[in-house]
Write an enzyme that holds these catalytic residues in place. Structure first.
Site, short mmCIF file in Angstrom:
data_model
loop_
_atom_site.label_atom_id
_atom_site.label_comp_id
_atom_site.label_asym_id
_atom_site.label_seq_id
_atom_site.Cartn_x
_atom_site.Cartn_y
_atom_site.Cartn_z
N PRO A 1 5.71 6.21 20.11
CA PRO A 1 7.14 6.10 20.34
C PRO A 1 7.56 4.86 21.12
O PRO A 1 6.91 4.48 22.09
CB PRO A 1 7.48 7.37 21.12
N ASN A 2 8.61 4.26 20.64
CA ASN A 2 9.31 3.12 21.25
C ASN A 2 8.60 1.79 21.07
O ASN A 2 9.17 0.75 21.40
CB ASN A 2 9.61 3.39 22.74
N ARG B 1 12.63 -6.00 24.05
CA ARG B 1 13.16 -5.53 25.34
C ARG B 1 12.01 -5.48 26.34
O ARG B 1 10.85 -5.44 25.96
CB ARG B 1 13.77 -4.11 25.23
N TYR C 1 5.94 -5.66 28.80
CA TYR C 1 5.22 -5.60 27.52
C TYR C 1 5.12 -6.93 26.78
O TYR C 1 4.54 -6.98 25.69
CB TYR C 1 5.87 -4.55 26.61
N ASN D 1 -2.18 3.01 20.11
CA ASN D 1 -1.40 3.01 21.35
C ASN D 1 -0.45 4.19 21.22
O ASN D 1 0.56 4.10 20.52
CB ASN D 1 -0.63 1.69 21.52
N ALA E 1 4.09 6.99 25.18
CA ALA E 1 4.25 8.05 26.17
C ALA E 1 3.53 9.35 25.78
O ALA E 1 3.24 10.18 26.66
CB ALA E 1 5.74 8.32 26.41
N HIS F 1 0.39 10.71 27.67
CA HIS F 1 0.44 11.50 28.90
C HIS F 1 0.88 12.94 28.67
O HIS F 1 0.95 13.72 29.61
CB HIS F 1 1.40 10.81 29.90
N ASP G 1 -5.89 17.05 19.65
CA ASP G 1 -6.48 18.04 18.74
C ASP G 1 -6.67 17.47 17.34
O ASP G 1 -7.66 17.78 16.65
CB ASP G 1 -5.62 19.31 18.67
N GLU H 1 -8.35 3.76 22.20
CA GLU H 1 -7.01 3.87 22.81
C GLU H 1 -6.69 2.55 23.50
O GLU H 1 -7.53 2.02 24.22
CB GLU H 1 -7.06 5.03 23.82
N HIS I 1 -3.62 0.38 25.76
CA HIS I 1 -2.33 0.27 26.45
C HIS I 1 -2.10 -1.17 26.82
O HIS I 1 -2.99 -1.82 27.39
CB HIS I 1 -2.30 1.16 27.70
N SER J 1 0.15 -2.41 28.98
CA SER J 1 0.30 -2.55 30.44
C SER J 1 -0.87 -1.87 31.15
O SER J 1 -1.59 -1.06 30.55
CB SER J 1 1.62 -1.93 30.89
N ARG K 1 0.87 1.59 37.55
CA ARG K 1 2.25 2.05 37.36
C ARG K 1 2.41 3.46 37.95
O ARG K 1 1.63 3.89 38.78
CB ARG K 1 2.62 1.97 35.88
N ARG L 1 1.58 8.11 34.62
CA ARG L 1 0.93 7.32 33.56
C ARG L 1 -0.58 7.22 33.77
O ARG L 1 -1.29 6.61 32.97
CB ARG L 1 1.53 5.91 33.48
O1 CA2 Z 1 1.28 0.11 28.20
C1 CA2 Z 1 1.38 0.72 27.12
O2 CA2 Z 1 1.01 0.23 26.05
C2 CA2 Z 1 2.04 2.10 27.07
O3 CA2 Z 1 1.33 2.89 26.12
C3 CA2 Z 1 3.47 1.88 26.61
C4 CA2 Z 1 4.31 3.16 26.62
C5 CA2 Z 1 4.21 3.88 27.96
O4 CA2 Z 1 4.91 5.11 27.91
C6 CA2 Z 1 2.77 4.13 28.37
O5 CA2 Z 1 2.73 4.74 29.64
C7 CA2 Z 1 1.99 2.82 28.41
C8 CA2 Z 1 5.79 2.82 26.37
C9 CA2 Z 1 6.03 2.09 25.10
C10 CA2 Z 1 7.44 1.58 25.10
O6 CA2 Z 1 7.46 0.35 24.41
C11 CA2 Z 1 8.52 -0.49 24.64
C12 CA2 Z 1 8.32 -1.79 24.26
C13 CA2 Z 1 9.31 -2.71 24.49
C14 CA2 Z 1 10.50 -2.33 25.06
C15 CA2 Z 1 10.67 -1.00 25.41
C16 CA2 Z 1 9.68 -0.08 25.20
#
Ligand code: CA2
Length: 147
Positions: A9-10, A17, A22, A74, A77, A80, A87, A98, A100, A102, A107, A111
């Site tokens: 997601p996202n 953004r 990121y 990746n 969210a 977590h 599963d 896996e 990430h 960041s 953080r 996380r």
């Molecule tokens: O650091 C990572 O790759 C994460 O998997 C990114 C997730 C976050 O919830 C994890 O804790 C760590 C969030 C992805 C959101 O991606 C965005 C990218 C650009 C702008 C906004 C959100």
């Protein structure tokens, strides 16, 4: 397809953004880079991004049926929160790495825990988008060792 790259997601917003967290590389850039790396390694990489837990679970099962040998993921969210994605990986019995972007350990405390890491074939954290290429390199070596 040999390898499925999954972004949760996202991550469709990558590069558009929150560059401080990121970076400025887009998801399309990441997918092109990993696909090209796969070609050099002799692996056919398919890419999938989805904002829904069930969509990711379904795609993992489908990939197994398509002969996929392993995953780079990746989970965003869902890292977590998702027992369902864990599963699914246990069910298909295929290796996954896996990644990430960041450093999740630098953080918020929520996380720091991953439902997936205990069963992952490797975890790459905090290396920016280069982590995707590091993850594929490791997965390729695992697939080679198993063949
Ligand atoms: O650091 C990572 O790759 C994460 O998997 C990114 C997730 C976050 O919830 C994890 O804790 C760590 C969030 C992805 C959101 O991606 C965005 C990218 C650009 C702008 C906004 C959100």
């Amino acid at each position: 397809m040999d390898v499925l790259l999954i972004n949760g997601p996202n991550l469709n917003s990558l590069g558009t953004r929150n560059p401080a967290q990121y970076g400025t590389t887009t998801l399309a850039d990441v997918e092109n880079s990993v696909t090209a790396q796969g070609e050099e390694l002799g692996l056919r990489v398919e890419c999938f991004q989805n904002n829904h837990e069930g969509g990711i679970v379904d795609r993992i099962h489908e990939a197994k049926k398509q002969g996929c040998k392993g995953f780079v993921i990746n989970p965003g969210a869902y890292t977590h929160t998702s027992i369902a994605i864990r599963d699914a990986f246990e069910a298909v019995e295929l290796p996954f790495v896996e990644i990430h972007i960041s450093n999740v350990h630098a953080r918020e405390a929520f996380r720091h825990h991953s439902y997936l890491s205990p069963i992952a074939a490797g975890v790459i954290v905090g290396c920016g988008v280069r982590g995707y290429n590091l993850a594929l390199a490791h997965l390729a070596a695992l697939i080679e060792e198993r063949s």
